[in-house]
Design an enzyme around this catalytic site. Sequence first.
Site, PDB file in Angstrom:
ATOM      1  N   GLU A 215       3.373 -14.836  -0.824  1.00 50.54           N
ATOM      2  CA  GLU A 215       1.999 -14.921  -0.334  1.00 50.54           C
ATOM      3  C   GLU A 215       1.510 -13.493  -0.162  1.00 50.54           C
ATOM      4  O   GLU A 215       1.876 -12.813   0.801  1.00 50.54           O
ATOM      5  CB  GLU A 215       1.951 -15.692   0.992  1.00 50.54           C
TER       6      GLU A 215
ATOM      7  N   CYS B 222      -5.451 -11.422   5.035  1.00 49.99           N
ATOM      8  CA  CYS B 222      -5.186 -11.404   3.594  1.00 49.99           C
ATOM      9  C   CYS B 222      -6.267 -12.120   2.801  1.00 49.99           C
ATOM     10  O   CYS B 222      -6.481 -11.808   1.632  1.00 49.99           O
ATOM     11  CB  CYS B 222      -3.819 -11.999   3.292  1.00 49.99           C
TER      12      CYS B 222
END
Length: 476
Positions: free
Chosen positions: A229, A263
């Site tokens: 991720e 993110c």
Amino acid sequence: MQPLDRVFKPHYNKSMNAHDLSPETTLAKQREFFKSGATLSVKFRIDALKRLYRAVNRYRDEISEALNQDLGKSPAEAYMCETGMALSEISYLIRHAKRLAKPKKARTPLSQFPAKSYLLPSPYGCALIMSPWNYPFMLAIEPLADAIAAGNCAIVKPSAYSPATSELLKKLIGETFPTEHVATVTGGRTENDLLLDLPFDKIFFTGSVAVGKEVMRRAANRLVPVTLELGGKSPCIVDETADLKLAARRIVFGKFLNCGQTCVAPDHLIVHESVKQKLLAEIRTQTEKQFGKNPLANPDYGRIVNEKHYLRILSLIDGQKICFGGEHEKSGLRIAPTVLDGATRADACMQEEIFGPVLPVLSYRDRGELIAELNLLPSPLALYLFSSDKKAIREITARCSFGGGCVNDTVIHLATPYLPFGGVGNSGAGAYHGKYGFECFSHAKSLIKKSRAIDLPMRYQPYTKRKFKLIRKFLK
């Protein structure tokens, strides 16, 4: 198909809570425990998840305090974006673990008659979960809950950049689980290197692209499956049909949440030139409404994680292009929400993921040219589009490559257990959340249970002309 609970009876010695074992010893204990079959029981998994839920609930005030120490997060933001999200994921898995762990029926071709086909979800074994510093609690606990639900043992390695939360995780996990089931290893690069050299069965990593490449390289030596991720420069497109007031409010929320250290935050805006100035005015208004005239004096506005990142973010700000913001305070590691007007692809802020409260604004004229330009760039973790034009929405979401995103909102696709969350290409590999998190930490065994009553002879030699005709008839 027999439920796993009837095949394996869970057993573990609660007195085996070892302290300060080496990572090698911890992994060896977990491998022995996993091989006992204890974690295959769905009841065992649900009981473990319930303990985790109670522990998170019990520690929510301490979690809030640790997040404030590490990142300056307010109690409301800490609960909304970390503790509450973790509880939601655990709650979903408690409710659905039994269903997710059941064998799944599959169709059987006529050529295999008589038989039954099914998929058996099976845990990988011992998982390594490496979590980042920006959402240090949620991004450790959510994948851990998924790993537990799927029947794995796990070692959690939190980031050294969020020391208060890392220590809290170690305390919470140590009090909740025996070491042979779940453990925590704290430290920095030395510990990361040591863990990546150990023979885990699954690695789950959240962090930067550069470190993600190293994790994948190290895992490749042992052919260990990896979920990455990562991140990237997630664009936010605003076209001429957008509701500008709503767009501004939601962009400001998504971009400056956690001081931009998210993110999936909009990395930069790409606005149709006909509405750019109106949107900038709305963003200025919304920033003041949400953070006040002096954001640096707002106690609910967080800070940059450390001086290194503080200086890096400041280096990306071109003073000649500041539309508003730009104020900063080194003693508190705080940078006010900053918007840069007239940014170009050549600017410093467009060469790397910003990961801070700086929002460059670019403009575009033609949608087709914009799509072509975006498709020349690495695939981002997220893409956001504000528009009321159905054709534009359909075209951009279909033709552009990205991990996930929102239409007429930002970041909220991260906050649901019913959608997979993950990147593509340079922004990651694999996805999790809810059932997708369960699947992330499971291998689906393909099985056919063949009847003993009938044994069709056509597959056995000698292959006569008649047999060959039958084979061709069935397999076409």
